[in-house]
Design a protein around this motif. Structure first.
Motif: not given
Ligand code: SF4
Length: 377
Positions: A40, A60, A27, A54, A69-70, A30, A106, A156, A67
């Motif tokens: 973040c 994130r 990402t 997390r 992104l999963t 951050w 978020n 997000v 950071i």
């Protein structure tokens, strides 16, 4: 205030079992802090994470000194909807939109109607793998005029949304963000810079509501609305879900609509939608249709040209009237278009006044259908 601090400063501490380098997408927003944590900067929550943690959104996470992104490339599912369902009433009316979301959010709205995916911590909700190119190709093949990032907030999954948007634009497919607008300026520029249209939630006009009911703040959302309207690249509409006893007073609706008229202009459409008891908010009744009609009247009195009701049967409150001559431009019954009196370039067929929005000749014919589908990777 205590609840917000707690939510914002207590990131989830779940370890990352099975999180591989391939699943951890880089990402951009951050920064490393002097105390060793990594912050973040995607949204105003500014989660500060130690290794293995997390963020509040759960998708994130800190991996090493960055950071990640999963959820990149994974979706909770795809569906073709009418564009009016986003809701967008002035953007390619009658056309179909390929809609999808991922997981995580978020915000922490107690009334969330997509709680299962927006707050999901179960990765099996993300059963659908789809590359940006596959999503764009599917939209084209299905005759969708646009792709919408919806169901959970694209803030997000910003990096995935922007890559999907680029693939869509390559094929002439438009892009739509459905978002709470709770995003920091740099991330905001990246997200909205990739979107042709957006519906931004303005959940209330009261910071206490945002803090206690949504675990967020009002000011960043107003900043987003002003920035998107001023930039002018993305067609903007706004939705306010009216919850009995919480944000439906004449005073609050009056302040909200006057702010829009003054800061965004009278041509930004506003949708008042009905609340249904859901999630952790079962102690409130459904919103009466009369409340939505009252809110619409207040909006029109405040000078807004386009105010709509949603989630109720109200053809009059869902149709578009010309601010110039008063004639009906677009008749609607729910998500279905029942009348069309626009000439070329969205001009009123009666008086010729140009209707704000994005109009391409005749309306689409998708109707009110909702069609789930799968997208190959
Ligand atoms: S996007 Fe997620 S991790 Fe980043 S600040 Fe917001 S809630 Fe925290």
């Amino acid at each position: 205030m205590a609840a917000l601090r707690s939510a914002a400063s207590s990131p989830q501490t779940a370890p990352e079992p099975g999180l591989t380098a391939e699943e951890a997408h880089p990402t951009r927003f951050w920064q490393r802090l002097s105390d060793g944590r990594v912050q973040c900067d995607a949204c105003p929550r500014e989660c500060r994470l130690n290794e293995g943690q997390r963020g509040f959104c759960f998708v994130r996470a800190r991996l090493g000194d960055a950071i990640v992104l999963t959820t990149y490339g994974r979706s909770s599912g795809f569906c073709i909807d009418p564009i009016e369902k986003k809701p967008l009433d002035h953007f390619l009316p009658g056309t179909s939109v390929l809609s999808f979301g991922t997981a995580g959010c978020n915000l922490g709205c107690r009334f969330c109607q997509n709680w299962d995916i927006s707050k999901s911590r179960e990765w099996d909700t993300l059963a659908h793998s789809a590359s940006p190119e596959a999503i764009a190709r599917t939209a084209l093949k299905q005759g969708c005029r646009s792709v919408a990032f919806t169901y959970n907030d694209p803030v997000v999954f910003l990096e995935y949304a922007v890559d999907v948007a680029a693939a869509c634009h390559e094929l002439g497919i438009a892009t739509v963000a459905v978002t709470a607008g709770y995003v920091k300026p740099a991330a905001r520029a990246m997200l909205f810079g990739a979107m042709d249209a957006a519906n931004v939630d303005l959940k209330a006009f009261d910071d206490d509501f945002y803090r206690t009911v949504a675990f967020a703040r009002l000011a960043p959302v107003l900043e987003t609305l002003e920035a998107v309207a001023a930039e002018g690249r993305t067609w903007l509409e706004i939705t306010t879900l009216l919850i009995p006893g919480l944000n439906d007073s004449d005073d609050e609706i009056g302040r909200l609509t006057s702010w829009i008229a003054e800061h965004l202009g009278p041509d930004v459409p506003l949708h008042f939608t009905a609340f249904h008891p859901d999630n952790r908010m079962l102690d409130r009744p459904p919103t009466p249709a009369a409340t939505l009609s009252r809110a619409r009247s207040i909006a029109l009195a405040a000078g807004l040209h386009f105010a709509y009701t949603g989630n109720v049967h109200d053809p009059a409150g869902q149709s578009t009237a010309c601010p110039g001559c008063g004639s009906t431009l677009i008749g609607r019954d729910g998500y279905r278009i029942t009348a069309w009196h626009l000439a070329e370039h969205g001009r009123c067929a009666t008086c010729g006044r140009r209707t704000p929005g994005v109009f391409e000749g005749a309306p689409g014919t998708w109707g009110a259908r909702r069609q789930p589908l799968s997208v190959g990777s």
